[in-house]
Design a protein around this motif. Structure first.
Motif, PDB file in Angstrom:
ATOM      1  N   GLY A 111      -5.743 -14.820 -14.502  1.00 13.71           N
ATOM      2  CA  GLY A 111      -4.497 -14.353 -15.085  1.00 13.71           C
ATOM      3  C   GLY A 111      -4.689 -13.111 -15.924  1.00 13.71           C
ATOM      4  N   ILE A 112      -3.717 -12.203 -15.860  1.00 12.21           N
ATOM      5  CA  ILE A 112      -3.737 -10.973 -16.652  1.00 12.21           C
ATOM      6  C   ILE A 112      -2.406 -10.865 -17.390  1.00 12.21           C
ATOM      7  N   THR A 113      -2.467 -10.629 -18.693  1.00 15.23           N
ATOM      8  CA  THR A 113      -1.267 -10.456 -19.509  1.00 15.23           C
ATOM      9  C   THR A 113      -1.291  -9.062 -20.128  1.00 15.23           C
ATOM     10  N   VAL A 114      -0.204  -8.324 -19.934  1.00 14.82           N
ATOM     11  CA  VAL A 114      -0.100  -6.976 -20.477  1.00 14.82           C
ATOM     12  C   VAL A 114       1.079  -6.941 -21.446  1.00 14.82           C
ATOM     13  N   PHE A 115       0.807  -6.605 -22.698  1.00 13.22           N
ATOM     14  CA  PHE A 115       1.850  -6.455 -23.714  1.00 13.22           C
ATOM     15  C   PHE A 115       2.207  -4.973 -23.806  1.00 13.22           C
ATOM     16  N   VAL A 116       3.463  -4.639 -23.551  1.00 11.45           N
ATOM     17  CA  VAL A 116       3.873  -3.229 -23.544  1.00 11.45           C
ATOM     18  C   VAL A 116       4.864  -2.962 -24.679  1.00 11.45           C
ATOM     19  N   PRO A 117       4.932  -1.719 -25.156  1.00 11.84           N
ATOM     20  CA  PRO A 117       5.886  -1.375 -26.228  1.00 11.84           C
ATOM     21  C   PRO A 117       7.323  -1.447 -25.716  1.00 11.84           C
ATOM     22  N   ASP A 118       8.249  -1.537 -26.638  1.00 15.99           N
ATOM     23  CA  ASP A 118       9.670  -1.597 -26.271  1.00 15.99           C
ATOM     24  C   ASP A 118      10.235  -0.239 -25.890  1.00 15.99           C
ATOM     25  N   ASN A 119       9.549   0.843 -26.306  1.00 21.59           N
ATOM     26  CA  ASN A 119      10.105   2.186 -26.104  1.00 21.59           C
ATOM     27  C   ASN A 119       9.552   2.880 -24.856  1.00 21.59           C
ATOM     28  N   VAL A 120       9.061   2.109 -23.888  1.00 27.68           N
ATOM     29  CA  VAL A 120       8.582   2.692 -22.633  1.00 27.68           C
ATOM     30  C   VAL A 120       9.281   2.012 -21.461  1.00 27.68           C
ATOM     31  N   ASN A 121       9.285   2.680 -20.333  1.00 25.06           N
ATOM     32  CA  ASN A 121       9.789   2.082 -19.097  1.00 25.06           C
ATOM     33  C   ASN A 121       8.624   1.494 -18.319  1.00 25.06           C
ATOM     34  N   VAL A 122       8.888   0.432 -17.592  1.00 21.83           N
ATOM     35  CA  VAL A 122       7.846  -0.229 -16.812  1.00 21.83           C
ATOM     36  C   VAL A 122       8.317  -0.378 -15.364  1.00 21.83           C
ATOM     37  N   LYS A 123       7.492   0.090 -14.435  1.00 20.12           N
ATOM     38  CA  LYS A 123       7.783  -0.094 -13.017  1.00 20.12           C
ATOM     39  C   LYS A 123       6.618  -0.839 -12.379  1.00 20.12           C
ATOM     40  N   ILE A 124       6.957  -1.892 -11.637  1.00 22.44           N
ATOM     41  CA  ILE A 124       5.939  -2.804 -11.128  1.00 22.44           C
ATOM     42  C   ILE A 124       5.944  -2.821  -9.613  1.00 22.44           C
ATOM     43  N   ASN A 125       4.758  -2.740  -9.035  1.00 21.60           N
ATOM     44  CA  ASN A 125       4.580  -2.958  -7.604  1.00 21.60           C
ATOM     45  C   ASN A 125       3.614  -4.128  -7.445  1.00 21.60           C
ATOM     46  N   SER A 126       4.032  -5.117  -6.659  1.00 22.22           N
ATOM     47  CA  SER A 126       3.226  -6.330  -6.537  1.00 22.22           C
ATOM     48  C   SER A 126       2.745  -6.522  -5.108  1.00 22.22           C
ATOM     49  N   ASN A 127       1.429  -6.753  -4.955  1.00 19.43           N
ATOM     50  CA  ASN A 127       0.827  -7.126  -3.676  1.00 19.43           C
ATOM     51  C   ASN A 127       0.194  -8.496  -3.874  1.00 19.43           C
ATOM     52  N   THR A 161       6.796   6.313 -18.634  1.00 21.56           N
ATOM     53  CA  THR A 161       6.803   5.141 -17.747  1.00 21.56           C
ATOM     54  C   THR A 161       5.388   4.654 -17.503  1.00 21.56           C
ATOM     55  N   ILE A 162       5.198   3.352 -17.595  1.00 24.73           N
ATOM     56  CA  ILE A 162       3.933   2.724 -17.227  1.00 24.73           C
ATOM     57  C   ILE A 162       4.103   2.122 -15.839  1.00 24.73           C
ATOM     58  N   TYR A 163       3.338   2.615 -14.883  1.00 26.55           N
ATOM     59  CA  TYR A 163       3.374   2.098 -13.518  1.00 26.55           C
ATOM     60  C   TYR A 163       2.282   1.032 -13.374  1.00 26.55           C
ATOM     61  N   ILE A 164       2.686  -0.160 -12.992  1.00 24.75           N
ATOM     62  CA  ILE A 164       1.733  -1.264 -12.858  1.00 24.75           C
ATOM     63  C   ILE A 164       1.641  -1.678 -11.403  1.00 24.75           C
ATOM     64  N   ASN A 165       0.453  -1.560 -10.847  1.00 23.75           N
ATOM     65  CA  ASN A 165       0.194  -1.979  -9.472  1.00 23.75           C
ATOM     66  C   ASN A 165      -0.613  -3.275  -9.530  1.00 23.75           C
ATOM     67  N   ALA A 166       0.024  -4.393  -9.214  1.00 26.41           N
ATOM     68  CA  ALA A 166      -0.609  -5.705  -9.365  1.00 26.41           C
ATOM     69  C   ALA A 166      -0.969  -6.303  -8.016  1.00 26.41           C
ATOM     70  N   THR A 167      -2.194  -6.813  -7.942  1.00 23.52           N
ATOM     71  CA  THR A 167      -2.651  -7.525  -6.758  1.00 23.52           C
ATOM     72  C   THR A 167      -3.079  -8.923  -7.189  1.00 23.52           C
ATOM     73  N   ALA A 215       0.823  -1.212   0.000  1.00 25.20           N
ATOM     74  CA  ALA A 215       0.000   0.000   0.000  1.00 25.20           C
ATOM     75  C   ALA A 215       0.854   1.258   0.000  1.00 25.20           C
ATOM     76  N   VAL A 216       1.974   1.223   0.733  1.00 20.18           N
ATOM     77  CA  VAL A 216       2.840   2.399   0.825  1.00 20.18           C
ATOM     78  C   VAL A 216       3.551   2.674  -0.491  1.00 20.18           C
ATOM     79  N   PHE A 217       4.125   1.615  -1.083  1.00 19.83           N
ATOM     80  CA  PHE A 217       4.953   1.809  -2.272  1.00 19.83           C
ATOM     81  C   PHE A 217       4.162   1.709  -3.577  1.00 19.83           C
ATOM     82  N   GLY A 218       2.876   1.411  -3.485  1.00 21.37           N
ATOM     83  CA  GLY A 218       2.069   1.339  -4.691  1.00 21.37           C
ATOM     84  C   GLY A 218       1.269   2.590  -4.956  1.00 21.37           C
TER      85      GLY A 218
END
Length: 227
Positions: free
Chosen positions: A176-192, A212-218, A102-105
């Protein structure tokens, strides 16, 4: 991550092989089949998983249970203490994980809230006992909220128009969730995650100046995969 896992497994196998060889020549007398040796099949994979996997909650719980069982086999602890200590311990670990998540997402959540307040179009995808394919080719993408419950969601952003930082919340429960992202972006992931996790197969280098695409996954008995 996979490279680290292979290295650690390689070291473990080399150590076992060396011990067998030294015992065979009478140089050492290390007993490999001690009381509770079978718990190593729980302890070793979970220990390696702490260094090689993004999601560590399940590995921490597995390591806790494995060490506890080993101590019981060595008569340090009693088996009847398992349920007294294991269940509270697991609950505490999960609670700590949720707090840190919760804090870092917050970054992803704040971006989505900001986009909503600005009137931007936030995509949604929900699959319950079903499947849903979302393709945003040629569309402006400002963020998305994805949910899979006993189902699957595929979100394809490879040809989407992404002009600024955005966020995705991905909630997977027995799905299940699958996300296809472009090669020319940054991705930062937070997982719970509880007995689930996030997998990013293609380790991409940081692209200087890119959005940057920020992904918050639960995840709860489910998974989120970034490709």
């Amino acid at each position: 991550m996979k490279k680290i896992s292979k290295i650690l497994w390689g070291i473990a196998l080399i150590l076992v092989g060396v011990i067998f060889a030294l015992n065979a020549f009478g140089i050492t007398h290390i007993e490999l089949f001690f009381d509770g040796w079978w718990t190593l099949f729980i302890i070793v994979p979970c220990f390696i998983g702490l260094f090689s996997e993004r999601e560590k909650t399940g590995n921490i719980i597995g390591l806790f249970v494995g060490v506890f069982l080993l101590l019981c086999c060595q008569n340090v602890l009693k088996f009847d203490m398992l349920w007294r200590l294991a269940i509270p311990g697991i609950i505490v670990i999960i609670g700590i994980k949720l707090i840190f998540g919760a804090v870092f997402g917050d970054k992803a959540i704040k971006l989505l809230e900001s986009s909503k307040h600005s009137g931007e179009n936030i995509k949604t995808g929900c699959a319950t006992f079903s499947g849903q394919d979302l393709n945003f080719s040629g569309e402006e993408f400002n963020g998305a909220e994805l949910t899979a419950v006993f189902g699957g969601v595929k979100c394809d952003l490879r040809n989407a128009v992404i002009e600024k930082d955005c966020a995705i919340t991905a909630s997977s429960i027995f799905g299940g969730i699958t996300v296809f992202v472009p090669d020319n972006v940054n991705v930062k992931i937070n997982s719970n995650s509880i007995f689930g996790g996030v997998s990013e197969k293609n380790h991409r280098p940081t692209v200087q100046g890119a959005v940057t695409i920020y992904i918050n996954a639960t995840c709860m008995f489910g998974g989120v995969e970034i490709k």
